[in-house]
Enzyme design. Structure first.
Site, short mmCIF file in Angstrom:
data_model
loop_
_atom_site.label_atom_id
_atom_site.label_comp_id
_atom_site.label_asym_id
_atom_site.label_seq_id
_atom_site.Cartn_x
_atom_site.Cartn_y
_atom_site.Cartn_z
N ASP A 34 -16.43 9.08 -7.38
CA ASP A 34 -16.66 7.69 -6.94
C ASP A 34 -16.83 6.74 -8.13
O ASP A 34 -17.33 7.13 -9.18
CB ASP A 34 -17.90 7.65 -6.05
CG ASP A 34 -17.99 6.35 -5.26
OD1 ASP A 34 -16.94 5.75 -4.98
OD2 ASP A 34 -19.12 5.93 -4.94
N HIS A 59 -8.35 3.31 -10.29
CA HIS A 59 -7.82 4.54 -9.70
C HIS A 59 -6.90 5.24 -10.69
O HIS A 59 -6.92 6.46 -10.84
CB HIS A 59 -7.06 4.23 -8.41
CG HIS A 59 -7.94 3.73 -7.30
ND1 HIS A 59 -9.09 4.40 -6.92
CD2 HIS A 59 -7.87 2.63 -6.52
CE1 HIS A 59 -9.67 3.73 -5.93
NE2 HIS A 59 -8.96 2.65 -5.67
N LEU A 104 -7.62 29.44 -11.03
CA LEU A 104 -8.49 28.40 -10.43
C LEU A 104 -7.86 27.94 -9.13
O LEU A 104 -6.66 27.70 -9.07
CB LEU A 104 -8.60 27.20 -11.39
CG LEU A 104 -9.23 25.93 -10.84
CD1 LEU A 104 -10.71 26.12 -10.56
CD2 LEU A 104 -9.04 24.76 -11.81
C1 IPE Z 1 -16.30 8.67 -1.06
O1 IPE Z 1 -16.35 7.46 -1.71
C2 IPE Z 1 -14.88 9.12 -0.88
C3 IPE Z 1 -14.18 9.51 -2.10
C4 IPE Z 1 -14.67 9.55 -3.30
C5 IPE Z 1 -12.81 9.88 -1.90
P1 IPE Z 1 -16.43 6.09 -0.93
O2 IPE Z 1 -16.42 5.03 -1.96
O3 IPE Z 1 -15.37 6.03 0.12
O4 IPE Z 1 -17.83 6.20 -0.21
P2 IPE Z 1 -18.75 5.04 0.39
O5 IPE Z 1 -17.88 4.20 1.28
O6 IPE Z 1 -19.28 4.26 -0.75
O7 IPE Z 1 -19.82 5.77 1.12
C1 IPE Z 2 -13.49 6.48 -5.40
O1 IPE Z 2 -13.65 5.27 -6.02
C2 IPE Z 2 -12.06 6.82 -5.12
C3 IPE Z 2 -11.68 6.70 -3.70
C4 IPE Z 2 -12.47 6.49 -2.71
C5 IPE Z 2 -10.28 6.83 -3.43
P1 IPE Z 2 -13.89 3.95 -5.20
O2 IPE Z 2 -12.58 3.31 -4.96
O3 IPE Z 2 -14.69 4.21 -4.00
O4 IPE Z 2 -14.71 3.11 -6.25
P2 IPE Z 2 -15.92 2.13 -5.94
O5 IPE Z 2 -16.98 2.98 -5.32
O6 IPE Z 2 -15.41 1.09 -5.03
O7 IPE Z 2 -16.30 1.62 -7.28
MG MG Z 3 -16.71 4.16 -3.69
#
Ligand code: IPE
Ligand code: IPE
Ligand code: MG
Length: 224
Positions: free
Chosen positions: A12, A29, A122
């Protein structure tokens, strides 16, 4: 010292990293993929047998179309470009999640899974369109459909993670303390580590530090 067989990671913080350093979320990303490669490398080096990466949740469809398209394009390119390398490194790829993507991505995934299915070093599980609540409900539906007794063993046999041992260690980057519908059943006894750094900033050293801390924890599983 605790053995470490399976690490699961909620990657995240990409969006915030992108906004902070590049003015748009999608660049975060893209940068996050570099971290993925670094962490895979370090996981191999540490002889960890399973790595599960949360890449897209069943709830992430709520995001703007442009971000979703960008993410899936990144993933398609990653699979197309890297599968031979993963294969050479003896990595087995498995997707956990609901596989209802575009025909192109479905084909890529199936090809990649087939090509790497015999690899042993792995197992890389990519949680893609994954949601734990869906997975659990689906398992109960399968039990009912197949007229199976509700036992832990039968229940597990219908999870997407059947044949995968539960994670020993769960890491969430991005300075957020929640599970966001990830592996709710499987992490019943995992050690959980919430990392402040955003995923694109997370590095080898941070990972090793968490692993070393994990190894020293007394895991009790209810015992004393
Ligand atoms: C969790 O992150 C999902 C992934 C890392 C793929 P999110 O950014 O979607 O989670 P929330 O919405 O903050 O809970
Ligand atoms: C996690 O990073 C990746 C995915 C959920 C695909 P986020 O896109 O949720 O990044 P933040 O949390 O908004 O910074
Ligand atoms: Mg996020």
């Amino acid at each position: 010292m605790n053995p470490l067989n399976h690490v699961a990671i909620i990657m995240d913080g990409n969006g915030r990293w992108g906004l902070r350093y590049k003015k748009n979320r999608n660049d975060g990303h893209k940068e996050g993929l570099n971290t993925v490669e670094k962490i895979i490398k370090e996981t191999l080096k540490n002889k960890i047998k399973y790595l599960t990466l949360y890449a897209f949740s069943t709830e992430n469809w709520k995001r703007p179309k442009n971000e979703i398209n960008f993410l899936f394009n990144l993933l398609e390119n990653f699979l197309a470009e890297k599968i031979d390398e993963l294969n050479k490194k003896n990595i087995k790829l498995k997707i956990i999640g609901i596989k209802n993507f575009s025909e192109k991505l479905n084909n890529l995934i199936n090809k990649a899974e087939k090509k790497t299915s015999k690899n042993k070093k792995l197992q890389l599980n990519l949680a893609l369109n994954y949601g734990s609540k869906f997975e659990i409900l689906n398992s109960f539906k399968e039990l009912k459909k197949n007229k199976k007794k509700i036992t832990e063993k039968n229940f597990i046999s219908y999870l997407q993670t059947k044949n995968i041992p539960d994670p020993d260690l769960l890491i969430r980057t991005g300075n957020t303390k929640r599970l966001s519908n990830f592996l709710l059943w499987q992490i019943a006894y995992s050690e959980i580590y919430f990392e402040k750094k955003l995923w694109p900033s997370f590095n080898r050293k941070d990972y090793i530090e968490i692993i070393n801390n994990y190894k020293m924890i007394k895991r009790k599983f209810g015992n004393i």
